[in-house]
Design a protein around this motif. Structure first.
Motif, mmCIF file in Angstrom:
data_model
loop_
_atom_site.group_PDB
_atom_site.id
_atom_site.type_symbol
_atom_site.label_atom_id
_atom_site.label_comp_id
_atom_site.label_asym_id
_atom_site.label_seq_id
_atom_site.Cartn_x
_atom_site.Cartn_y
_atom_site.Cartn_z
ATOM 1 N N LYS B 11 69.545 -28.085 -25.836
ATOM 2 C CA LYS B 11 69.971 -27.535 -27.140
ATOM 3 C C LYS B 11 68.781 -27.473 -28.104
ATOM 4 O O LYS B 11 68.593 -26.474 -28.805
ATOM 5 C CB LYS B 11 71.083 -28.399 -27.733
ATOM 6 N N SER B 12 67.983 -28.540 -28.104
ATOM 7 C CA SER B 12 66.818 -28.557 -29.008
ATOM 8 C C SER B 12 65.855 -27.435 -28.644
ATOM 9 O O SER B 12 65.305 -26.754 -29.518
ATOM 10 C CB SER B 12 66.088 -29.903 -28.917
ATOM 11 N N PHE B 13 65.676 -27.223 -27.334
ATOM 12 C CA PHE B 13 64.779 -26.136 -26.912
ATOM 13 C C PHE B 13 65.327 -24.785 -27.372
ATOM 14 O O PHE B 13 64.592 -23.951 -27.903
ATOM 15 C CB PHE B 13 64.599 -26.126 -25.386
ATOM 16 N N GLY B 14 66.628 -24.620 -27.230
ATOM 17 C CA GLY B 14 67.262 -23.365 -27.656
ATOM 18 C C GLY B 14 67.068 -23.105 -29.132
ATOM 19 O O GLY B 14 66.759 -21.980 -29.548
ATOM 20 N N ASN B 15 67.224 -24.150 -29.911
ATOM 21 C CA ASN B 15 67.029 -24.011 -31.366
ATOM 22 C C ASN B 15 65.586 -23.635 -31.689
ATOM 23 O O ASN B 15 65.322 -22.789 -32.545
ATOM 24 C CB ASN B 15 67.398 -25.316 -32.085
ATOM 25 N N LYS B 16 64.664 -24.274 -30.965
ATOM 26 C CA LYS B 16 63.240 -23.980 -31.209
ATOM 27 C C LYS B 16 62.926 -22.527 -30.842
ATOM 28 O O LYS B 16 62.172 -21.851 -31.539
ATOM 29 C CB LYS B 16 62.363 -24.928 -30.371
ATOM 30 N N ARG B 44 72.167 -17.211 -24.196
ATOM 31 C CA ARG B 44 72.612 -18.487 -23.559
ATOM 32 C C ARG B 44 71.544 -19.560 -23.705
ATOM 33 O O ARG B 44 71.836 -20.722 -23.957
ATOM 34 C CB ARG B 44 72.943 -18.245 -22.085
ATOM 35 N N ILE B 45 70.256 -19.153 -23.567
ATOM 36 C CA ILE B 45 69.178 -20.139 -23.708
ATOM 37 C C ILE B 45 69.149 -20.681 -25.144
ATOM 38 O O ILE B 45 69.062 -21.887 -25.366
ATOM 39 C CB ILE B 45 67.812 -19.505 -23.342
ATOM 40 N N GLU B 46 69.274 -19.765 -26.122
ATOM 41 C CA GLU B 46 69.208 -20.192 -27.519
ATOM 42 C C GLU B 46 70.377 -21.119 -27.888
ATOM 43 O O GLU B 46 70.226 -22.010 -28.714
ATOM 44 C CB GLU B 46 69.184 -18.970 -28.445
ATOM 45 N N VAL B 50 72.232 -22.867 -21.034
ATOM 46 C CA VAL B 50 71.638 -22.758 -19.697
ATOM 47 C C VAL B 50 70.319 -23.515 -19.666
ATOM 48 O O VAL B 50 69.572 -23.530 -20.643
ATOM 49 C CB VAL B 50 71.435 -21.261 -19.323
ATOM 50 N N ASN B 51 70.107 -24.201 -18.540
ATOM 51 C CA ASN B 51 68.903 -25.009 -18.329
ATOM 52 C C ASN B 51 67.859 -24.104 -17.681
ATOM 53 O O ASN B 51 67.733 -24.056 -16.459
ATOM 54 C CB ASN B 51 69.269 -26.177 -17.405
#
Lengths: 74, 74
Positions: B11-16, B44-46, B50-51
């Protein structure tokens, strides 16, 4: 081009992981144990045979006690 | 613990990714086009659904003209 670029990127990442692991004096077995992933997966990632996920990279970085960014410095 | 940690990391990566995309004034559509991945996948990534893989992160970083490391600064 996309495929070839990805393959060389994945190989470079694998080399960086191996280099970092060796700097930390970890065996593949120790890294697999610490990161809680199969040892075969560590080997495949290091040989650039598998396009691993960001969460796997995250647990590998934590196991090696390096920042995630360091594993992408290549 | 492993699952929960991964979920928050993803989730943090998606937000970034979303934050970086917006800073660059890219729409999801533009980013998907530049990175040559489906727009649904960008969404989906944001949303942290999805991993994603390291090669996908690599093409996203290139499309946004940022270093890979920047996408992991969070």
């Amino acid at each position: 081009m996309q495929k070839i670029k990805d393959q060389s990127f994945i190989k470079s990442f694998g080399n960086k992981l191996r280099e970092t692991r060796k700097l930390k004096n970890f065996s593949q077995e120790q890294l697999a144990f610490e990161a809680d992933i199969p040892i075969s997966q560590v080997g495949r990632i290091e040989r650039g045979e598998v396009n691993t996920t960001i969460s796997t990279v995250s647990v590998l970085a934590k196991a090696l006690k390096v920042s995630l960014k360091e594993l992408f410095e290549f």
